[in-house]
Design an enzyme around this catalytic site. Structure first.
Site, PDB file in Angstrom:
ATOM      1  N   ILE A  14       0.837  -1.209   0.000  1.00  0.00           N
ATOM      2  CA  ILE A  14       0.000   0.000   0.000  1.00  0.00           C
ATOM      3  C   ILE A  14       0.871   1.257   0.000  1.00  0.00           C
ATOM      4  CG2 ILE A  14      -1.781   1.277   1.294  1.00  0.00           C
ATOM      5  CD1 ILE A  14      -2.812  -1.343  -0.045  1.00  0.00           C
ATOM      6  N   SER A 140     -10.530  -0.966   4.615  1.00  0.00           N
ATOM      7  CA  SER A 140      -9.793  -1.952   3.810  1.00  0.00           C
ATOM      8  C   SER A 140     -10.360  -2.081   2.394  1.00  0.00           C
ATOM      9  CB  SER A 140      -9.836  -3.311   4.506  1.00  0.00           C
ATOM     10  OG  SER A 140     -11.131  -3.843   4.341  1.00  0.00           O
ATOM     11  N   CYS A 141      -9.713  -2.917   1.593  1.00  0.00           N
ATOM     12  CA  CYS A 141     -10.087  -3.059   0.183  1.00  0.00           C
ATOM     13  C   CYS A 141     -11.540  -3.530   0.008  1.00  0.00           C
ATOM     14  CB  CYS A 141      -9.125  -4.009  -0.517  1.00  0.00           C
ATOM     15  SG  CYS A 141      -8.783  -5.523   0.395  1.00  0.00           S
ATOM     16  N   HIS A 221      -9.947 -10.073  -5.261  1.00  0.00           N
ATOM     17  CA  HIS A 221     -11.083 -10.673  -4.547  1.00  0.00           C
ATOM     18  C   HIS A 221     -12.301 -10.634  -5.482  1.00  0.00           C
ATOM     19  CE1 HIS A 221      -8.859  -9.909  -0.816  1.00  0.00           C
ATOM     20  NE2 HIS A 221      -8.929  -8.609  -0.988  1.00  0.00           N
TER      21      HIS A 221
HETATM   22  P1  NAD Z   1       3.077  -4.781   3.655  1.00  0.00           P
HETATM   23  O1  NAD Z   1       3.561  -5.819   4.590  1.00  0.00           O
HETATM   24  O2  NAD Z   1       3.120  -5.024   2.192  1.00  0.00           O
HETATM   25  O3  NAD Z   1       3.866  -3.425   3.912  1.00  0.00           O
HETATM   26  C1  NAD Z   1       4.118  -2.915   5.195  1.00  0.00           C
HETATM   27  C2  NAD Z   1       5.464  -2.196   5.198  1.00  0.00           C
HETATM   28  O4  NAD Z   1       5.671  -1.592   6.466  1.00  0.00           O
HETATM   29  C3  NAD Z   1       6.651  -3.153   4.960  1.00  0.00           C
HETATM   30  O5  NAD Z   1       7.518  -2.561   4.020  1.00  0.00           O
HETATM   31  C4  NAD Z   1       7.300  -3.242   6.343  1.00  0.00           C
HETATM   32  O6  NAD Z   1       8.702  -3.449   6.274  1.00  0.00           O
HETATM   33  C5  NAD Z   1       7.009  -1.854   6.906  1.00  0.00           C
HETATM   34  N1  NAD Z   1       7.052  -1.748   8.373  1.00  0.00           N
HETATM   35  C6  NAD Z   1       6.812  -2.728   9.292  1.00  0.00           C
HETATM   36  N2  NAD Z   1       6.943  -2.208  10.544  1.00  0.00           N
HETATM   37  C7  NAD Z   1       7.251  -0.885  10.402  1.00  0.00           C
HETATM   38  C8  NAD Z   1       7.498   0.165  11.303  1.00  0.00           C
HETATM   39  N3  NAD Z   1       7.429  -0.020  12.630  1.00  0.00           N
HETATM   40  N4  NAD Z   1       7.801   1.393  10.820  1.00  0.00           N
HETATM   41  C9  NAD Z   1       7.872   1.620   9.478  1.00  0.00           C
HETATM   42  N5  NAD Z   1       7.647   0.638   8.563  1.00  0.00           N
HETATM   43  C10 NAD Z   1       7.333  -0.589   9.023  1.00  0.00           C
HETATM   44  O7  NAD Z   1       1.591  -4.427   4.135  1.00  0.00           O
HETATM   45  P2  NAD Z   1       0.413  -3.839   3.227  1.00  0.00           P
HETATM   46  O8  NAD Z   1      -0.244  -4.954   2.514  1.00  0.00           O
HETATM   47  O9  NAD Z   1       0.901  -2.660   2.472  1.00  0.00           O
HETATM   48  O10 NAD Z   1      -0.613  -3.379   4.354  1.00  0.00           O
HETATM   49  C11 NAD Z   1      -0.502  -2.129   5.004  1.00  0.00           C
HETATM   50  C12 NAD Z   1      -1.842  -1.755   5.594  1.00  0.00           C
HETATM   51  O11 NAD Z   1      -2.782  -1.634   4.527  1.00  0.00           O
HETATM   52  C13 NAD Z   1      -2.440  -2.780   6.564  1.00  0.00           C
HETATM   53  O12 NAD Z   1      -3.197  -2.106   7.522  1.00  0.00           O
HETATM   54  C14 NAD Z   1      -3.359  -3.596   5.659  1.00  0.00           C
HETATM   55  O13 NAD Z   1      -4.382  -4.237   6.378  1.00  0.00           O
HETATM   56  C15 NAD Z   1      -3.889  -2.502   4.761  1.00  0.00           C
HETATM   57  N6  NAD Z   1      -4.392  -2.973   3.457  1.00  0.00           N
HETATM   58  C16 NAD Z   1      -3.741  -3.932   2.745  1.00  0.00           C
HETATM   59  C17 NAD Z   1      -4.260  -4.366   1.545  1.00  0.00           C
HETATM   60  C18 NAD Z   1      -3.592  -5.459   0.758  1.00  0.00           C
HETATM   61  O14 NAD Z   1      -4.305  -6.191   0.077  1.00  0.00           O
HETATM   62  N7  NAD Z   1      -2.298  -5.587   0.773  1.00  0.00           N
HETATM   63  C19 NAD Z   1      -5.431  -3.804   1.030  1.00  0.00           C
HETATM   64  C20 NAD Z   1      -6.041  -2.770   1.736  1.00  0.00           C
HETATM   65  C21 NAD Z   1      -5.526  -2.367   2.961  1.00  0.00           C
END
Ligand code: NAD
Length: 337
Positions: A14, A140-141, A221
């Site tokens: 994201i 969320s998505c 999805h």
């Molecule tokens: P991800 O794991 O792909 O990315 C998270 C990033 O944050 C990683 O690069 C990780 O190294 C970094 N990180 C971890 N701890 C950290 C910290 N303390 N400080 C700074 N960076 C840190 O996760 P994502 O899929 O991008 O999800 C992020 C958010 O978006 C979540 O809340 C998730 O539920 C939401 N989300 C995800 C999706 C999806 O399908 N991937 C869709 C909608 C919403």
């Protein structure tokens, strides 16, 4: 007018998309992104010209990897007016005190729960309520997808209830830790899944029940949705309502799968194959004989659907635009939607 200064904390699925989407706008700018480790994603961010901020204890590791950091995450927050937290679900909550200490506005993602901000956002449903707010959670998505279809039907016909089954992708395409799975997993076994209550965090008056299953795919999805409305309607009426929504896209021309939708995104030259819109199959839109029950299929690209919503949330919170329709148009145009 000075551009709003935005920090992106967490540069994964994201975060990298939010950073690029903010960069594409003319009223906001990315002052930095954060990475915890100097991995391949950090290397690309460096190549793309983002200033990378890192935990203080990892400054040396980034230096050693040939991508010197611009400073610590705390220093990034000092330069920002608003931070978009894109860290994994649950981590965002732990970050709240550092945002409070920096005295800046904050957006969290759907992996955090509603109380973190006390306000959950979807641009189609409640943009105006976000104007000037300090804290917001972009849902969320799947919740974003549901809000985008429920709101216009509710405004036109009045929604009595919604029933949706969500067939979820197992993991994102780059995830080598959790997938693939060789099963259909009830996720969770109990009904409703968290999506129904999550929709109610945006649309509190909507009666909605959802169930969710995980299948072995990474692309998108799919929802089977059913709505009962208070006003008689036809399938043509529903198609007209959906056609009026810039973030709902009809998929036809023989498309029967998520694979073909992603191919469309590729053919359109979309960045990272992103499909920011809800993809609704118009052929599936069916209204029962009593004219008040609607059925349809839609697909949701989990990696990108919430990205325009993050841009709109920033614009509302920073009071760059008070009209939701105008912000949605501006975001879409800048992204190339
Ligand atoms: P991800 O794991 O792909 O990315 C998270 C990033 O944050 C990683 O690069 C990780 O190294 C970094 N990180 C971890 N701890 C950290 C910290 N303390 N400080 C700074 N960076 C840190 O996760 P994502 O899929 O991008 O999800 C992020 C958010 O978006 C979540 O809340 C998730 O539920 C939401 N989300 C995800 C999706 C999806 O399908 N991937 C869709 C909608 C919403």
């Amino acid at each position: 007018m000075a551009k709003a200064k935005i920090a992106v904390n967490g540069y994964g699925t994201i975060g990298k998309r939010v950073a690029d989407a903010v960069r594409a706008q003319d009223d906001m700018e990315v002052i930095g992104i954060s990475k915890t480790k100097p991995n391949y994603e950090a290397a690309v961010a460096h190549q793309l010209g983002y200033d990378i901020y890192v935990p203080a204890e990892n400054l040396g590791a980034f230096e050693k990897a040939g991508m010197p950091a611009a400073g610590t995450i705390e220093e990034m927050l000092e330069k920002a007016e608003l931070v978009v937290d894109c860290t994994p679900g649950g981590v965002g909550e732990k970050n709240k005190p550092i945002y409070e200490k920096a005295g800046i506005k904050a957006i969290w993602q759907g992996g955090e729960s509603h109380p973190i901000a006390g306000f959950s956002f979807n641009a189609t449903s409640n943009y105006e309520e976000a104007v000037g707010r300090d804290l917001t959670r972009v849902v969320s998505c799947n919740t974003t997808g549901l809000c985008r279809v429920i709101t216009p039907i509710d405004r036109k016909l009045g929604v009595n209830n919604v029933r949706a089954t969500i067939i979820r992708r197992a993991v994102d395409p780059n995830d080598i830790k959790k997938g693939p799975v060789n099963a259909i997993v009830l996720h969770p076994v109990k009904i409703p899944s968290h999506h129904g209550p999550d929709v109610q965090s945006v649309l509190s008056h909507i009666n909605i029940t959802t169930a969710a299953l995980v299948v072995p795919t990474t692309l998108m999805h799919v929802h089977t949705a059913n709505m009962e409305v208070n006003t008689d309607c036809t399938a043509e009426d529903i198609k007209k309502i959906f056609s009026s929504q810039s973030r709902i896209r009809f998929v036809g021309n023989g498309i029967t799968s998520t694979a073909e939708i992603i191919e469309v995104a590729r053919d359109l030259g979309r960045p990272r194959n992103d499909m920011w819109e809800n993809c609704v199959w118009p052929e599936s839109i069916t209204v029962t004989e009593n004219m008040n029950e609607i059925y349809f299929f839609m697909a949701i690209h989990q990696e990108s659907i919430t990205i325009p919503e993050n841009v709109d949330a920033i614009r509302a919170m920073m009071e760059l635009e008070s009209d939701g329709t105008k912000s949605i148009e501006k975001t879409n145009k800048a992204l190339g939607m």
